[in-house]
Write a protein that holds these residues in place. Structure first.
Motif, PDB file in Angstrom:
ATOM      1  N   LYS A 233      13.733   3.731   0.900  1.00 43.22           N
ATOM      2  CA  LYS A 233      14.634   3.578  -0.246  1.00 43.22           C
ATOM      3  C   LYS A 233      13.842   3.640  -1.555  1.00 43.22           C
ATOM      4  N   TYR A 234      12.703   2.953  -1.595  1.00 46.03           N
ATOM      5  CA  TYR A 234      11.826   2.981  -2.776  1.00 46.03           C
ATOM      6  C   TYR A 234      11.371   4.408  -3.058  1.00 46.03           C
ATOM      7  N   SER A 235      10.975   5.114  -2.030  1.00 42.75           N
ATOM      8  CA  SER A 235      10.500   6.490  -2.171  1.00 42.75           C
ATOM      9  C   SER A 235      11.617   7.410  -2.673  1.00 42.75           C
ATOM     10  N   ALA A 236      12.820   7.229  -2.155  1.00 44.96           N
ATOM     11  CA  ALA A 236      13.955   8.051  -2.578  1.00 44.96           C
ATOM     12  C   ALA A 236      14.276   7.806  -4.054  1.00 44.96           C
ATOM     13  N   LYS A 237      14.252   6.544  -4.462  1.00 45.28           N
ATOM     14  CA  LYS A 237      14.510   6.221  -5.873  1.00 45.28           C
ATOM     15  C   LYS A 237      13.411   6.784  -6.765  1.00 45.28           C
TER      16      LYS A 237
ATOM     17  N   ASP B 180       0.835  -1.208   0.000  1.00 41.51           N
ATOM     18  CA  ASP B 180       0.000   0.000   0.000  1.00 41.51           C
ATOM     19  C   ASP B 180       0.871   1.260   0.000  1.00 41.51           C
ATOM     20  N   ALA B 181       1.939   1.241   0.792  1.00 41.54           N
ATOM     21  CA  ALA B 181       2.822   2.405   0.867  1.00 41.54           C
ATOM     22  C   ALA B 181       3.461   2.684  -0.497  1.00 41.54           C
ATOM     23  N   ASN B 182       3.883   1.635  -1.190  1.00 42.69           N
ATOM     24  CA  ASN B 182       4.459   1.828  -2.524  1.00 42.69           C
ATOM     25  C   ASN B 182       3.431   2.379  -3.495  1.00 42.69           C
ATOM     26  N   HIS B 183       2.201   1.917  -3.361  1.00 45.03           N
ATOM     27  CA  HIS B 183       1.121   2.429  -4.210  1.00 45.03           C
ATOM     28  C   HIS B 183       0.883   3.913  -3.928  1.00 45.03           C
ATOM     29  N   PHE B 184       0.856   4.279  -2.653  1.00 46.38           N
ATOM     30  CA  PHE B 184       0.677   5.679  -2.283  1.00 46.38           C
ATOM     31  C   PHE B 184       1.855   6.528  -2.776  1.00 46.38           C
ATOM     32  N   CYS B 185       3.045   5.961  -2.704  1.00 41.99           N
ATOM     33  CA  CYS B 185       4.238   6.663  -3.174  1.00 41.99           C
ATOM     34  C   CYS B 185       4.132   6.948  -4.673  1.00 41.99           C
ATOM     35  N   ASP B 186       3.700   5.946  -5.436  1.00 48.67           N
ATOM     36  CA  ASP B 186       3.521   6.132  -6.879  1.00 48.67           C
ATOM     37  C   ASP B 186       2.462   7.191  -7.172  1.00 48.67           C
ATOM     38  N   LYS B 187       1.359   7.141  -6.434  1.00 49.77           N
ATOM     39  CA  LYS B 187       0.304   8.146  -6.618  1.00 49.77           C
ATOM     40  C   LYS B 187       0.805   9.535  -6.256  1.00 49.77           C
ATOM     41  N   ASN B 188       1.588   9.617  -5.189  1.00 52.25           N
ATOM     42  CA  ASN B 188       2.130  10.898  -4.749  1.00 52.25           C
ATOM     43  C   ASN B 188       3.078  11.471  -5.808  1.00 52.25           C
ATOM     44  N   GLN B 189       3.825  10.604  -6.467  1.00 52.64           N
ATOM     45  CA  GLN B 189       4.753  11.028  -7.516  1.00 52.64           C
ATOM     46  C   GLN B 189       4.014  11.771  -8.622  1.00 52.64           C
ATOM     47  N   TYR B 190       2.808  11.341  -8.923  1.00 51.81           N
ATOM     48  CA  TYR B 190       2.017  11.949  -9.997  1.00 51.81           C
ATOM     49  C   TYR B 190       0.953  12.918  -9.469  1.00 51.81           C
ATOM     50  N   LYS B 191       1.112  13.328  -8.210  1.00 52.68           N
ATOM     51  CA  LYS B 191       0.209  14.296  -7.575  1.00 52.68           C
ATOM     52  C   LYS B 191      -1.244  13.810  -7.531  1.00 52.68           C
ATOM     53  N   GLU B 192      -1.421  12.504  -7.347  1.00 46.69           N
ATOM     54  CA  GLU B 192      -2.766  11.913  -7.303  1.00 46.69           C
ATOM     55  C   GLU B 192      -3.142  11.389  -5.914  1.00 46.69           C
ATOM     56  N   ALA B 193      -2.229  11.450  -4.970  1.00 51.22           N
ATOM     57  CA  ALA B 193      -2.494  10.915  -3.633  1.00 51.22           C
ATOM     58  C   ALA B 193      -3.357  11.884  -2.833  1.00 51.22           C
ATOM     59  N   THR B 194      -4.263  11.315  -2.054  1.00 42.90           N
ATOM     60  CA  THR B 194      -5.093  12.134  -1.182  1.00 42.90           C
ATOM     61  C   THR B 194      -4.281  12.543   0.048  1.00 42.90           C
ATOM     62  N   PHE B 195      -4.831  13.450   0.822  1.00 45.00           N
ATOM     63  CA  PHE B 195      -4.169  13.896   2.047  1.00 45.00           C
ATOM     64  C   PHE B 195      -3.899  12.711   2.967  1.00 45.00           C
ATOM     65  N   TRP B 196      -4.899  11.835   3.176  1.00 41.29           N
ATOM     66  CA  TRP B 196      -4.743  10.704   4.096  1.00 41.29           C
ATOM     67  C   TRP B 196      -3.758   9.675   3.572  1.00 41.29           C
ATOM     68  N   GLU B 197      -3.692   9.504   2.264  1.00 37.98           N
ATOM     69  CA  GLU B 197      -2.699   8.592   1.693  1.00 37.98           C
ATOM     70  C   GLU B 197      -1.287   9.128   1.950  1.00 37.98           C
TER      71      GLU B 197
ATOM     72  N   LYS C 186      -0.526   8.504   5.686  1.00 39.30           N
ATOM     73  CA  LYS C 186      -0.212   7.093   5.912  1.00 39.30           C
ATOM     74  C   LYS C 186       1.153   6.733   5.332  1.00 39.30           C
ATOM     75  N   LEU C 187       1.469   7.262   4.160  1.00 39.03           N
ATOM     76  CA  LEU C 187       2.768   7.005   3.545  1.00 39.03           C
ATOM     77  C   LEU C 187       3.886   7.534   4.434  1.00 39.03           C
ATOM     78  N   ASN C 188       3.760   8.766   4.892  1.00 40.35           N
ATOM     79  CA  ASN C 188       4.813   9.354   5.727  1.00 40.35           C
ATOM     80  C   ASN C 188       4.992   8.619   7.046  1.00 40.35           C
ATOM     81  N   ILE C 189       3.913   8.143   7.640  1.00 40.99           N
ATOM     82  CA  ILE C 189       4.017   7.351   8.875  1.00 40.99           C
ATOM     83  C   ILE C 189       4.732   6.045   8.572  1.00 40.99           C
ATOM     84  N   HIS C 190       4.375   5.414   7.468  1.00 44.64           N
ATOM     85  CA  HIS C 190       5.010   4.153   7.086  1.00 44.64           C
ATOM     86  C   HIS C 190       6.510   4.359   6.835  1.00 44.64           C
ATOM     87  N   LEU C 191       6.853   5.462   6.203  1.00 46.19           N
ATOM     88  CA  LEU C 191       8.264   5.737   5.890  1.00 46.19           C
ATOM     89  C   LEU C 191       9.105   5.947   7.145  1.00 46.19           C
ATOM     90  N   LEU C 192       8.454   6.332   8.248  1.00 45.59           N
ATOM     91  CA  LEU C 192       9.185   6.517   9.504  1.00 45.59           C
ATOM     92  C   LEU C 192       9.790   5.211  10.011  1.00 45.59           C
TER      93      LEU C 192
END
Length: 86
Positions: A46-50, A13-30, A33-39
């Motif tokens: 590493k996936y997010s950085a790449k 799910d986090a990778n999916h949110f990361c991909d959506k965020n890359q294309y400015k499609e992620a919602t606020f809650w996604e 959740k992504l940022n909490i997961h990245l903690l």
């Protein structure tokens, strides 16, 4: 993707949110959740950085190409070298 309403999500799910965020499609809650997961998940960090690096490279590739004259001159030199080695 899971339908859980909690703030902790799986790596998938986090990778999916990361991909959506890359294309400015992620919602606020996604994004939350992504940022909490990245903690707590180094693999997803590493996936997010790449992903971020890839996005920057695609937006500004900084590719320098040669002009047509130089390209043709290079082709001729290659043809000459190939014919010399036959």
């Amino acid at each position: 993707m899971s339908n859980k309403r909690g703030i902790f999500v799986s790596c998938s799910d986090a990778n999916h949110f990361c991909d959506k965020n890359q294309y400015k499609e992620a919602t606020f809650w996604e994004k939350v959740k992504l940022n909490i997961h990245l903690l707590y998940c180094a693999a997803c960090r590493k996936y997010s950085a790449k992903n971020t690096k890839l996005t920057k490279l695609v937006k500004d590739p900084k590719v320098i190409s040669i002009n047509e004259y130089e390209k043709n001159a290079m082709k001729e030199r290659l043809k000459q070298k190939i014919s010399e080695n036959k």
